[in-house]
Design an enzyme around this catalytic site. Structure first.
Site, short mmCIF file in Angstrom:
data_model
loop_
_atom_site.label_atom_id
_atom_site.label_comp_id
_atom_site.label_asym_id
_atom_site.label_seq_id
_atom_site.Cartn_x
_atom_site.Cartn_y
_atom_site.Cartn_z
N ARG A 1 8.92 -82.18 87.29
CA ARG A 1 7.85 -83.83 86.93
C ARG A 1 8.70 -84.55 85.50
O ARG A 1 8.32 -83.59 84.86
CB ARG A 1 6.80 -83.93 86.87
CG ARG A 1 6.10 -85.44 86.94
CD ARG A 1 5.23 -85.47 86.84
NE ARG A 1 4.08 -86.48 86.57
CZ ARG A 1 4.00 -87.37 85.00
NH1 ARG A 1 4.29 -86.68 84.56
NH2 ARG A 1 3.69 -88.44 85.17
N LYS B 1 -0.48 -88.61 80.68
CA LYS B 1 -0.48 -89.24 81.47
C LYS B 1 -0.79 -90.65 81.21
O LYS B 1 -1.78 -91.10 81.40
CB LYS B 1 -0.13 -89.38 82.47
CG LYS B 1 0.69 -90.45 84.05
CD LYS B 1 -0.10 -90.18 85.51
CE LYS B 1 0.54 -90.50 86.42
NZ LYS B 1 0.80 -91.91 86.78
N SER C 1 -0.14 -88.77 94.94
CA SER C 1 -1.55 -89.29 94.10
C SER C 1 -2.30 -89.82 94.58
O SER C 1 -1.95 -90.72 95.39
CB SER C 1 -0.80 -89.08 93.10
OG SER C 1 -0.19 -88.35 92.59
N1 TZP Z 1 -1.40 -87.54 86.54
C1 TZP Z 1 -2.96 -87.68 87.13
S1 TZP Z 1 -2.90 -87.16 85.52
C2 TZP Z 1 -1.89 -86.39 84.98
C3 TZP Z 1 -0.63 -86.91 85.76
C4 TZP Z 1 0.59 -86.59 86.25
C5 TZP Z 1 -1.41 -85.83 84.04
C6 TZP Z 1 -1.82 -84.51 83.75
O1 TZP Z 1 -2.19 -84.23 82.63
P1 TZP Z 1 -2.93 -82.88 81.73
O2 TZP Z 1 -2.09 -81.82 80.15
O3 TZP Z 1 -3.01 -81.66 82.13
O4 TZP Z 1 -4.01 -83.39 81.69
#
Ligand code: TZP
Ligand code: MG
Length: 215
Positions: free
Chosen positions: A42, A140, A111
């Protein structure tokens, strides 16, 4: 033969900008050595050419090391590098279209941020959902409000496909997500930003395995 269900226990997502200058290849190798079971490429800033270059590297590595390899967003890249599947967002290609392009044996995940999205995804034939953000995350920017463990529990009680929790998951809260019924946890910073990536993955995996009663 029905398609095998991957082990979603520790689903690590790449994040070059969170990897402290280390190459994605090195970070992901360390993560797999620590016990990651699924790797997702990603990289929102990469052009197609760069995605194919890194995608081929990760495809070869994951195949050699025996873990599942998923590409985020890009069905074309997943197809080109022969990934095990694709992970879609709510606004990406429809699940059926991704399935048509990749074929019946590939994994199509999506998602979801609420019960309706989970039920719609499973009705359309998704193989798994990534539910979140379970906890607050700064990784994110448009992730939205944390959905919390209660929603994870409700979703896992109704869903017939594996649910993978995502967002703000660390070694100290991963067990709660598994205990809520998730098939696995998905993380970016807890692994890719760790000083010792292998050890971080190992600690997460230990908590997950304990919560699953495997240890
Ligand atoms: N989708 C929902 S939260 C997220 C994504 C890609 C980020 C997750 O990153 P982290 O650092 O594990 O909280
Ligand atoms: Mg997406």
């Amino acid at each position: 033969m029905p398609k095998p269900i991957p082990d979603y226990s520790l689903y690590v997502i790449t994040g070059e900008s969170f990897s402290k200058g280390r190459s994605t290849e090195d970070v992901i190798r360390q993560a797999i050595l620590g016990g990651a079971t699924v790797i997702q490429l990603r990289e929102k800033e990469y052009c197609g050419k760069e995605l194919i270059r890194v995608g081929k590297l990760l495809r070869d590595m994951t195949r050699e090391m025996g873990v599942t390899f998923i590409v985020n967003d890009r069905v074309d890249v997943a197809f080109a590098v022969d990934a095990d599947g694709v992970h879609l967002g709510q606004d990406d290609l429809p699940i059926e279209v991704a399935r048509q392009i990749l074929g019946p044996d590939k994994i199509v995940g999506i998602s979801a941020g609420n019960m309706d999205e989970v039920l719609a995804a499973q009705a359309r034939g998704a193989d798994y959902v990534g539910l979140g953000p379970v906890f607050a995350t700064g990784t994110k920017s448009d992730a939205g409000e944390a959905v919390g463990l209660d929603l994870v529990k409700q979703v896992c009680a109704r869903a017939t496909i594996p649910v993978v929790g995502i967002g703000g998951i660390k070694a100290n809260n991963a067990a709660q997500v598994i205990e809520a019924g998730a098939a696995g946890v998905s993380v970016i910073t807890a692994v890719v930003s760790a000083d010792d990536v292998t050890e971080a993955a190992r600690q997460l995996r230990h908590q997950i395995d304990l919560a699953k009663g495997l240890k």
